[in-house]
Design a protein around this motif. Structure first.
Motif, PDB file in Angstrom:
ATOM      1  N   TRP A 136       4.861 -44.304  -5.436  1.00 36.30           N
ATOM      2  CA  TRP A 136       5.440 -44.608  -6.750  1.00 36.30           C
ATOM      3  C   TRP A 136       4.719 -45.800  -7.374  1.00 36.30           C
ATOM      4  O   TRP A 136       4.445 -45.825  -8.555  1.00 36.30           O
ATOM      5  N   HIS A 137       4.408 -46.802  -6.538  1.00 36.21           N
ATOM      6  CA  HIS A 137       3.628 -47.962  -6.994  1.00 36.21           C
ATOM      7  C   HIS A 137       2.922 -48.555  -5.775  1.00 36.21           C
ATOM      8  O   HIS A 137       3.473 -48.550  -4.678  1.00 36.21           O
ATOM      9  N   ALA A 138       1.718 -49.049  -5.988  1.00 38.25           N
ATOM     10  CA  ALA A 138       0.965 -49.647  -4.880  1.00 38.25           C
ATOM     11  C   ALA A 138       0.278 -50.918  -5.342  1.00 38.25           C
ATOM     12  O   ALA A 138      -0.044 -51.076  -6.520  1.00 38.25           O
ATOM     13  N   VAL A 139       0.040 -51.789  -4.384  1.00 40.35           N
ATOM     14  CA  VAL A 139      -0.747 -52.998  -4.593  1.00 40.35           C
ATOM     15  C   VAL A 139      -1.774 -53.060  -3.471  1.00 40.35           C
ATOM     16  O   VAL A 139      -1.426 -52.936  -2.300  1.00 40.35           O
ATOM     17  N   CYS A 140      -3.025 -53.207  -3.846  1.00 40.06           N
ATOM     18  CA  CYS A 140      -4.101 -53.396  -2.873  1.00 40.06           C
ATOM     19  C   CYS A 140      -4.785 -54.724  -3.162  1.00 40.06           C
ATOM     20  O   CYS A 140      -5.001 -55.074  -4.327  1.00 40.06           O
ATOM     21  N   VAL A 141      -5.116 -55.435  -2.116  1.00 42.55           N
ATOM     22  CA  VAL A 141      -5.856 -56.683  -2.233  1.00 42.55           C
ATOM     23  C   VAL A 141      -7.186 -56.476  -1.527  1.00 42.55           C
ATOM     24  O   VAL A 141      -7.228 -56.023  -0.381  1.00 42.55           O
ATOM     25  N   ARG A 142      -8.254 -56.793  -2.228  1.00 41.70           N
ATOM     26  CA  ARG A 142      -9.592 -56.587  -1.677  1.00 41.70           C
ATOM     27  C   ARG A 142     -10.371 -57.892  -1.638  1.00 41.70           C
ATOM     28  O   ARG A 142     -10.236 -58.735  -2.515  1.00 41.70           O
TER      29      ARG A 142
ATOM     30  N   GLY B 255     -14.129 -58.430  -1.718  1.00 42.28           N
ATOM     31  CA  GLY B 255     -15.270 -57.556  -1.968  1.00 42.28           C
ATOM     32  C   GLY B 255     -14.746 -56.134  -2.036  1.00 42.28           C
ATOM     33  O   GLY B 255     -13.796 -55.851  -2.745  1.00 42.28           O
ATOM     34  N   GLU B 256     -15.326 -55.256  -1.248  1.00 42.97           N
ATOM     35  CA  GLU B 256     -14.861 -53.868  -1.190  1.00 42.97           C
ATOM     36  C   GLU B 256     -13.821 -53.651  -0.095  1.00 42.97           C
ATOM     37  O   GLU B 256     -13.154 -52.623  -0.049  1.00 42.97           O
ATOM     38  N   ARG B 257     -13.677 -54.610   0.801  1.00 42.87           N
ATOM     39  CA  ARG B 257     -12.813 -54.465   1.982  1.00 42.87           C
ATOM     40  C   ARG B 257     -11.339 -54.649   1.636  1.00 42.87           C
ATOM     41  O   ARG B 257     -10.945 -55.636   1.014  1.00 42.87           O
ATOM     42  N   LEU B 258     -10.503 -53.691   2.044  1.00 37.94           N
ATOM     43  CA  LEU B 258      -9.061 -53.783   1.878  1.00 37.94           C
ATOM     44  C   LEU B 258      -8.526 -54.804   2.882  1.00 37.94           C
ATOM     45  O   LEU B 258      -8.695 -54.638   4.090  1.00 37.94           O
ATOM     46  N   VAL B 259      -7.884 -55.865   2.377  1.00 37.55           N
ATOM     47  CA  VAL B 259      -7.358 -56.915   3.254  1.00 37.55           C
ATOM     48  C   VAL B 259      -5.848 -57.077   3.139  1.00 37.55           C
ATOM     49  O   VAL B 259      -5.243 -57.810   3.923  1.00 37.55           O
ATOM     50  N   GLY B 260      -5.238 -56.415   2.158  1.00 33.70           N
ATOM     51  CA  GLY B 260      -3.795 -56.487   2.015  1.00 33.70           C
ATOM     52  C   GLY B 260      -3.300 -55.307   1.202  1.00 33.70           C
ATOM     53  O   GLY B 260      -4.033 -54.758   0.379  1.00 33.70           O
ATOM     54  N   MET B 261      -2.058 -54.905   1.456  1.00 37.38           N
ATOM     55  CA  MET B 261      -1.498 -53.786   0.701  1.00 37.38           C
ATOM     56  C   MET B 261       0.011 -53.785   0.810  1.00 37.38           C
ATOM     57  O   MET B 261       0.598 -54.435   1.678  1.00 37.38           O
ATOM     58  N   GLY B 262       0.607 -53.031  -0.080  1.00 36.19           N
ATOM     59  CA  GLY B 262       2.033 -52.754  -0.054  1.00 36.19           C
ATOM     60  C   GLY B 262       2.282 -51.576  -0.977  1.00 36.19           C
ATOM     61  O   GLY B 262       1.542 -51.362  -1.942  1.00 36.19           O
ATOM     62  N   ARG B 263       3.321 -50.790  -0.658  1.00 33.76           N
ATOM     63  CA  ARG B 263       3.622 -49.625  -1.490  1.00 33.76           C
ATOM     64  C   ARG B 263       5.118 -49.521  -1.717  1.00 33.76           C
ATOM     65  O   ARG B 263       5.919 -50.047  -0.953  1.00 33.76           O
ATOM     66  N   VAL B 264       5.466 -48.795  -2.764  1.00 36.52           N
ATOM     67  CA  VAL B 264       6.842 -48.407  -3.039  1.00 36.52           C
ATOM     68  C   VAL B 264       6.836 -46.893  -3.140  1.00 36.52           C
ATOM     69  O   VAL B 264       5.980 -46.305  -3.811  1.00 36.52           O
ATOM     70  N   VAL B 265       7.778 -46.261  -2.459  1.00 37.07           N
ATOM     71  CA  VAL B 265       7.944 -44.814  -2.519  1.00 37.07           C
ATOM     72  C   VAL B 265       9.391 -44.511  -2.889  1.00 37.07           C
ATOM     73  O   VAL B 265      10.258 -45.364  -2.767  1.00 37.07           O
ATOM     74  N   GLY B 266       9.641 -43.302  -3.343  1.00 41.17           N
ATOM     75  CA  GLY B 266      10.999 -42.899  -3.659  1.00 41.17           C
ATOM     76  C   GLY B 266      11.047 -42.034  -4.895  1.00 41.17           C
ATOM     77  O   GLY B 266      10.017 -41.596  -5.409  1.00 41.17           O
TER      78      GLY B 266
ATOM     79  N   ILE C 139       1.993 -60.051  -2.482  1.00 42.83           N
ATOM     80  CA  ILE C 139       2.120 -58.594  -2.532  1.00 42.83           C
ATOM     81  C   ILE C 139       3.570 -58.222  -2.846  1.00 42.83           C
ATOM     82  O   ILE C 139       3.839 -57.390  -3.721  1.00 42.83           O
ATOM     83  N   MET C 140       4.511 -58.846  -2.139  1.00 41.37           N
ATOM     84  CA  MET C 140       5.933 -58.575  -2.392  1.00 41.37           C
ATOM     85  C   MET C 140       6.319 -58.921  -3.826  1.00 41.37           C
ATOM     86  O   MET C 140       7.102 -58.197  -4.447  1.00 41.37           O
ATOM     87  N   GLN C 141       5.775 -60.002  -4.358  1.00 42.59           N
ATOM     88  CA  GLN C 141       6.095 -60.394  -5.728  1.00 42.59           C
ATOM     89  C   GLN C 141       5.640 -59.323  -6.711  1.00 42.59           C
ATOM     90  O   GLN C 141       6.362 -58.944  -7.618  1.00 42.59           O
ATOM     91  N   ARG C 142       4.431 -58.817  -6.518  1.00 43.57           N
ATOM     92  CA  ARG C 142       3.912 -57.785  -7.422  1.00 43.57           C
ATOM     93  C   ARG C 142       4.699 -56.478  -7.311  1.00 43.57           C
ATOM     94  O   ARG C 142       4.947 -55.816  -8.319  1.00 43.57           O
ATOM     95  N   LEU C 143       5.086 -56.124  -6.096  1.00 43.34           N
ATOM     96  CA  LEU C 143       5.901 -54.916  -5.934  1.00 43.34           C
ATOM     97  C   LEU C 143       7.271 -55.105  -6.580  1.00 43.34           C
ATOM     98  O   LEU C 143       7.774 -54.212  -7.270  1.00 43.34           O
ATOM     99  N   SER C 144       7.870 -56.269  -6.372  1.00 39.15           N
ATOM    100  CA  SER C 144       9.177 -56.564  -6.969  1.00 39.15           C
ATOM    101  C   SER C 144       9.098 -56.545  -8.490  1.00 39.15           C
ATOM    102  O   SER C 144       9.992 -56.018  -9.165  1.00 39.15           O
ATOM    103  N   ASP C 145       8.031 -57.104  -9.038  1.00 37.83           N
ATOM    104  CA  ASP C 145       7.849 -57.102 -10.489  1.00 37.83           C
ATOM    105  C   ASP C 145       7.747 -55.672 -11.025  1.00 37.83           C
ATOM    106  O   ASP C 145       8.327 -55.350 -12.059  1.00 37.83           O
ATOM    107  N   ALA C 146       7.025 -54.810 -10.305  1.00 40.75           N
ATOM    108  CA  ALA C 146       6.883 -53.419 -10.739  1.00 40.75           C
ATOM    109  C   ALA C 146       8.234 -52.705 -10.734  1.00 40.75           C
ATOM    110  O   ALA C 146       8.560 -51.963 -11.665  1.00 40.75           O
ATOM    111  N   VAL C 147       9.035 -52.933  -9.698  1.00 43.05           N
ATOM    112  CA  VAL C 147      10.359 -52.314  -9.635  1.00 43.05           C
ATOM    113  C   VAL C 147      11.211 -52.811 -10.800  1.00 43.05           C
ATOM    114  O   VAL C 147      11.866 -52.030 -11.496  1.00 43.05           O
TER     115      VAL C 147
END
Length: 144
Positions: A42-48, A50-61, A87-95
């Motif tokens: 439903w919503h995702a946040v990725c932190v990179r 460079g090109e490397r994924l170093v952080g993430m979080g998702r919302v589903v539902g 990451i939690m702040q960005r997910l919370s803001d999206a919700v």
């Protein structure tokens, strides 16, 4: 936080998703499961970095009645720098911005994450309700 980090609001690729889950100590999933699961984001946040994924979080539902925050992961090299909180702040803001005010948002917290999630207002559901889970295996012989 490191200025070399950049943020995206799209789900990660399957291979990098599986790799970051493993690096962060989260439970493994089959590639097929990850492909299907990421498609249902439903919503995702990725932190990179460079090109490397170093952080993430998702919302589903379903986006209206129920949402669940999942896959909060930070690579061990960057843990304890506030990245999980960001990451939690960005997910919370999206919700807050996209979902109805009555939406029920849940998550399952491993003990190291409890303090982080409490900072965002999450509380244990017990004794009013008890979170439960089960993993289904196609060949388990269990009744469906």
């Amino acid at each position: 936080m490191d200025a070399a980090l950049h943020w995206q609001e799209t789900p990660p690729g399957v291979d990098e998703y599986l790799a970051l889950r493993a690096a962060a100590g989260l439970s493994p999933f089959a590639r097929e499961a990850a492909e299907q699961g990421l498609a249902g984001t439903w919503h995702a946040v990725c932190v990179r970095q460079g090109e490397r994924l170093v952080g993430m979080g998702r919302v589903v539902g379903d986006g209206g009645c129920f949402l669940q925050i999942i896959d909060i992961a930070v690579h061990p090299d960057l843990q304890r720098r506030g990245l999980g909180r960001a990451i939690m702040q960005r997910l919370s803001d999206a919700v807050r911005e996209r979902a109805p005010a009555s939406v029920f948002v849940s998550l399952l917290a491993d003990p190291p994450g409890v303090r982080l999630y409490e900072q965002f207002g999450f509380r244990p559901s017990a004794p009013g309700s008890v979170g439960m889970f089960k993993r289904f295996a196609k060949d388990s012989g269990e009744p469906r």
